[in-house]
Enzyme design. Structure first.
Site, mmCIF file in Angstrom:
data_model
loop_
_atom_site.group_PDB
_atom_site.id
_atom_site.type_symbol
_atom_site.label_atom_id
_atom_site.label_comp_id
_atom_site.label_asym_id
_atom_site.label_seq_id
_atom_site.Cartn_x
_atom_site.Cartn_y
_atom_site.Cartn_z
ATOM 1 N N HIS B 53 0.614 -1.518 -0.051
ATOM 2 C CA HIS B 53 -0.181 0.286 0.104
ATOM 3 C C HIS B 53 0.785 0.927 -0.072
ATOM 4 O O HIS B 53 0.519 2.429 -0.502
ATOM 5 C CB HIS B 53 -1.093 0.053 1.435
ATOM 6 C CG HIS B 53 -1.905 0.695 0.938
ATOM 7 N ND1 HIS B 53 -3.312 0.216 0.059
ATOM 8 C CD2 HIS B 53 -2.504 1.938 1.475
ATOM 9 C CE1 HIS B 53 -4.058 1.098 0.339
ATOM 10 N NE2 HIS B 53 -4.305 2.223 1.239
ATOM 11 N N HIS B 99 -11.503 2.272 -2.090
ATOM 12 C CA HIS B 99 -10.541 2.206 0.010
ATOM 13 C C HIS B 99 -11.989 0.558 0.212
ATOM 14 O O HIS B 99 -12.156 0.160 0.681
ATOM 15 C CB HIS B 99 -11.401 2.245 0.347
ATOM 16 C CG HIS B 99 -10.630 3.307 1.853
ATOM 17 N ND1 HIS B 99 -11.226 3.985 2.644
ATOM 18 C CD2 HIS B 99 -9.520 3.266 1.948
ATOM 19 C CE1 HIS B 99 -10.381 4.155 4.026
ATOM 20 N NE2 HIS B 99 -9.327 3.818 3.368
#
EC number: 6.3.5.3
Lengths: 228, 736, 87
Positions: B53, B99
């Site tokens: 990430h 998300h």
């Protein structure tokens, strides 16, 4: 004529209103912070849409304690024109300047859509530019626009012609299809639809202009004379 | 949370970093980089910063291939968001972010904080956020969990975006069982700024202050970055601790205050960055790395919401609505006062230091003292194995639909959730606040005028996992082409793209192949359409119980309309307009909506897309639009010509009479590169002059609210009322 | 010190769409035994007041002015003495 647009923390239609007033309607308008304590020099006061204080607790419940609200009450008591749009309407009811309250829409969802409205009373400082019986379409954008008042209050609203706008196709469950009302004196307007979003052909509608033109007509007729 | 902190020696033997998805080899690499056995805090920071990430360690080799620069790009990937010049001294700023994992676990807050995070990326550059778009993917609505996810994710986007006062103007929502337990929530934010206000996330200048602004730090979302880099299974429900709660009210104040600092205190502001994934460590270390600086922070000064937080927790918390600023020494109070005016806390928590060390103190002790580069530029990069999946080696036969009742098939098609009206969803978003929205949701592209100019921006998001599943390269190229086509149909010249690369676990060679090949296809298309990739993110590990989602790169594209009078919308305007189709229709049904509807699945090969022919069509359509010859234009995509025709006729109940020279079933084909266009009869000659052979006249619009279509094999008539009912009921009826 | 535990609800005469939605959901889940749903807000306030009467009066003012909209909501509360912590 000069207008004040109150910016509460969390207001988000304040700049839209200022644009509609200044750029489209030719009414000079200032953004006035909720911490201000005076409205001297203004002929009309607008409480804009948005989520003042996050709408936490209840819509408008915390905003009504802002310092500026003391000045707004004084301004209204002196006969000054006060317009609350969407969250501004919610604040005015919480502050006791307008009767009733605004609850969650019956769908429990926020609704952003065009809403056809009947102009029920075109003999007010806010609607006199619309011919009697006109139907206009203004955008609504709210989660809590479901107007509620007890039966006695509703009778008074009807009798005194305080219901100004009615939905022709009730989107949120409001009693008596109410979209906008004034106080008994007729100088304080609260409405859920957004006239400031219907000001330009490019954006699809100019139906909202009449609210601002009405105020100009009224002020020109009466002269700018609000005392403070 | 974490009971007692282990000593460096205990860490070496008990290997707690494994539970944070850090491998033994990575631990060894980190130890070598810093020159000593790492402390608990140090190894914890590395696990967050070295997650996919934050470090893009698996996707970097792919991302490096993207084409990222043309003459208009002011800032490309690597910063909070990308920036493109649009003339008049203005620039557009945009970025999209996924998300997915937080939204799968806690859909309302996951979606809401996704929106909040992407907004911070935009104003951290110095731009005023003007629009949000959302690209959503769900399983089938027959699954009650999917219905709940859809309702709550839409509520979360609405709850955040509506409150903060940024219109949600567009996006897309599609359904396929491939996303059943792993929905995709990709949010894109667009902002406008003056070119000279561009901010970078840099912490430069020895002695300058590091200012922490916004919400207090709590134990929410700790190590969410490494959480986002893990896969889901039915047995792990305890991930809930990783979800953060958003506060749009706080973010509204933060936006206004940060823009005031950017606009009015340029001399005091050195740099600004959002505390996003991996929170304080990522923002501070990246700001130091970008300026080649050292940094020292005193964690006792970090505003904390909960008692007894450890350095690990403070640094890796992903509490929302926080920003990190670098402020020129001596200007601290001036900036703190601005935030105080908005009721926001701003605290100096450290300084830029000489050298290149990243030093943290806590309760008087040094808990981290390592080179900045060990957390940032020296993170590992892996070149993954790539293997073509078996399904691509021997694809199924081409699908050819056999349709006996065109009327019924068309009506049923419009009712498919992916095709059906999304009004019940997007009406929950405020699409008009800021009073710039010219073209509302439900169109090819949203269009926003820029106040004080004649210009407008067109915005779209597009993705089609089915195509990429069948052919990653062609599908990648087609995704970019479709986004460009959507913008062109609105009258805009495409400027550039942002992307969210949503894939399964890329350590699987088949998944990496999908990632690599689709990126190649996207790159080829971005070069043809002159739309560099200026920002984006990667979301890997989108899997449930070992099954990856369809590879789904989402493309968010922004285009420019120089003159608002040339904004074009898709609905028919009046009867007697001529209806043209641009582009050839072939029997392309593999991966199509009609294949899914009839067979319940997809398969087959994609026909190659000719990007240069498509680009030529775009240029011709834009030329016709800009000479005011076009009354309506619509891109043909899922559902083919008939789906587009229905969408054009429905809004004003205007029908059409068309003659086609293809079999009627081909009217559902999804051959790329096509438009439907209407033209006033008096402009026929002028339009034909521009388009030449590229446009073919099919017929005309009619006042009667029905479509009559004459083909060599049959003629059929379908009423708008029947199509409309089916289209409008598609989602609400399945949500009950 | 006192802790006030305050419940705010809609008046019985006011239709509460959120409570109705919960009731509908419960009925969909098969809980037909549920005949009424009251949906409200709960607050806990800690006050430094030393006597119960003044705490009572203050909480009433707080409810009337802020926590409840008396046009449509009612409230009730309990006061619990809280021992003052001594360092």
């Amino acid at each position: 004529m000069r207008a004040a647009v109150i910016t509460f923390p969390g207001s988000n239609c304040d700049e839209d209103l200022q644009w509609a007033l200044t750029e489209i309607s030719g009414i000079p308008a200032d953004l006035v912070a909720a911490t201000a304590t005076t409205l001297t020099g203004y002929d009309a006061v607008f409480l804009p849409g948005g989520f003042s204080y996050g709408d936490y607790l209840r819509s408008g419940a915390i905003a009504r304690f802002s310092p500026i609200m003391t000045a707004v009450k004084k301004f209204a008591a002196a006969g000054g024109f006060v317009v609350g749009i969407c969250n501004g309407f919610q604040i005015l009811t919480e502050a006791g300047l307008l009767p009733g309250t605004l609850q969650w829409n019956t769908s429990l969802h926020f609704i952003c859509a065009p809403a056809p409205l009947e102009i029920v009373n075109s003999d007010t400082p806010f609607t006199n530019a619309y011919p009697a019986g006109t139907t206009i379409t203004l955008p609504i954008a709210h989660g809590q626009g479901n107007y509620y008042a007890d039966p006695a209050t509703l009778v008074a609203l009807e009798t005194n012609h305080q219901i100004i706008f009615r939905y022709t196709d009730n989107p949120n469950g409001s009693v008596h299809d109410i979209a906008g009302i004034t106080n008994a004196a007729g100088n304080v307007l609260g409405m859920m639809p957004h006239p400031e979003r219907a000001m330009e052909t490019l954006l699809g509608s100019t139906d909202g202009r009449g609210v601002f033109q009405s105020l100009i007509h009224t002020m020109e007729g009466a002269g700018s004379n609000v005392a403070n | 949370m974490l009971q007692t902190e282990l000593s460096p020696e205990q860490i070496q033997t008990t290997k707690p970093y494994r539970q944070w998805d850090m491998s033994d080899a990575e631990y060894d690499r980190f130890t070598a980089l810093i020159g000593h056995l790492p402390t608990f805090t140090e190894v914890g920071l590395a696990s967050g910063m070295w997650s996919e990430h934050c470090a893009y360690k698996y996707s970097k080799p792919v991302l490096r291939q993207f084409w990222t620069k043309n003459e208009n790009v002011l800032m490309g990937p690597g910063e909070g968001a990308g920036v493109i010049r649009i003339g008049d001294g203005l620039a557009v700023v945009f970025k999209a972010e996924s998300h997915n994992h937080p939204s799968a676990v806690e859909p309302y807050e996951g979606a809401a904080t996704g929106v909040g995070g992407i907004i911070r990326d935009i104003f951290s550059i110095g731009a005023k956020p003007i629009a949000i778009l959302d690209s959503l993917r769900f399983g089938e609505l027959t699954d009650p969990r999917t219905r709940q996810l859809l309702d709550q994710i839409v509520a979360g986007i609405a709850g955040y975006g509506n409150a903060i006062g940024i219109p949600t103007v567009g996006g897309e929502t599609a359904f396929d069982n491939a996303y059943a337990r792993n929905p995709l929530v990709n949010a894109m934010c667009v902002g406008i700024m003056r070119e000279d206000q561009l901010q970078k996330g840099r912490a430069a200048g020895i002695g300058n202050a590091i200012l922490y602004v916004g919400a207090k730090t709590g134990r929410d979302g700790i190590n969410g970055a490494s959480f986002a880099s893990g896969t889901f299974s039915d047995t792990e429900d305890a991930d809930r601790a990783a979800v953060q709660v958003g506060d749009p009210f706080m973010e509204k104040l933060l936006t206004d205050a940060c823009l005031k600092v950017t606009n009015e205190h340029q001399d005091a502001l050195v740099g600004m960055q959002d505390m996003g994934a991996a929170g304080l460590v990522s923002s501070s270390a990246e700001m130091a790395a970008k300026a080649d600086s050292g940094m020292a922070l005193n964690l006792d000064l970090v505003p904390q919401r909960e008692p007894d937080m450890t350095p690990f927790e403070i640094m890796l918390s992903e509490s929302q609505e926080r920003m990190l600023l670098c402020i020129a020494e001596g200007h601290e109070q001036e900036i703190i006062d601005i935030f105080a005016g908005y009721g926001l806390d701003a605290v100096v928590i450290g300084r830029v230091t000489p050298g290149h060390a990243y030093q943290l103190t806590h309760h008087g002790a040094t808990v981290c003292d390592i080179p900045v580069s060990a957390l940032t530029t020296d993170a590992p990069v892996y070149h993954q194995q790539s293997t073509m999946p078996v399904r691509l080696i021997a694809p199924a036969d081409d699908f050819q639909p056999v349709i006996t009742d065109m009327n019924a098939a068309w009506i049923e098609l419009m009712n498919q959730p992916t095709m059906a009206s999304k009004a019940s969803l997007y009406q929950r978003y405020d699409a008009q606040v800021q009073t710039n929205t010219v073209v509302l949701p439900g169109s090819d592209a949203a269009v926003l005028r820029i106040k004080g100019t004649k210009r407008a921006l067109a915005l779209t998001t597009d993705s089609n996992g089915r195509y990429i599943y069948l052919d990653p390269y062609q599908g990648g190229a087609m995704t970019v082409a479709e986004a460009a086509r959507n913008l062109v149909a609105s009258g805009a010249t495409p400027l550039g793209i942002t992307d969210c690369l949503n894939y399964g676990d890329s350590t699987k060679p088949e998944v990496f192949f999908e990632l690599e090949e689709s990126a190649k296809g996207m790159t080829a298309a971005t070069k043809v359409f002159n739309t560099p990739v200026i920002s984006g993110n990667v979301s890997l590990y989108n899997e449930t119980n070992g099954t990856p989602i369809y590879p789904t790169p989402m493309v968010g594209m922004v285009g420019l309309i120089e003159d608002c009078s040339t904004i074009t919308t898709q609905e028919f305007k009046q009867a007697d307009d001529l209806v043209y189709v641009v582009g050839q229709t072939r029997p392309d049904f593999n991966g199509s909506e009609i294949q899914k509807m009839i067979t319940g699945s997809i398969g087959g090969r994609l026909a190659p897309i000719d990007l240069h022919v498509e680009k030529a069509h775009h240029d011709l359509v834009l030329a016709a639009i800009r000479t005011h010859l076009v009354t309506a234009a619509h891109d043909l995509s899922e559902g083919g010509l008939l789906a587009a025709l229905a969408e054009m006729g429905l809004p004003k109940y205007i029908g059409a009479e068309l003659q086609v020279d293809i079999p009627t079933s081909w009217l559902f084909a999804e051959t790329p590169g096509r438009f439907l266009i209407t033209v006033r009869p008096e402009h026929q000659a002028a339009f034909d002059d521009i388009m030449g052979d590229s446009a073919r006249l099919l017929g005309r619009t009619v006042a009667a609210p029905q479509f009559t279509i004459q083909a060599p094999n049959r003629t059929f008539t379908t009423t708008i009322a029947a199509l409309e009912k089916s289209w409008e009921d598609g989602i609400p009826c399945r949500m009950k | 010190m006192f802790k006030a535990k305050i419940y705010v609800n809609y008046k019985p005469s006011v239709l509460d769409p959120q409570a109705e939605a919960v009731k509908t959901a419960l009925s969909r889940m098969g809980h037909d035994n549920v005949t009424h749903v009251l949906y409200g807000k709960y607050f806990e306030l800690t006050l430094t007041s030393t006597d119960k009467a003044s705490a009572q009066a203050e909480v009433e003012t707080i409810c009337d002015r802020l926590l409840a909209n008396v046009n449509m909501e009612t409230y009730r509360f309990t006061l619990v003495p809280v021992p003052v912590e001594v360092d």
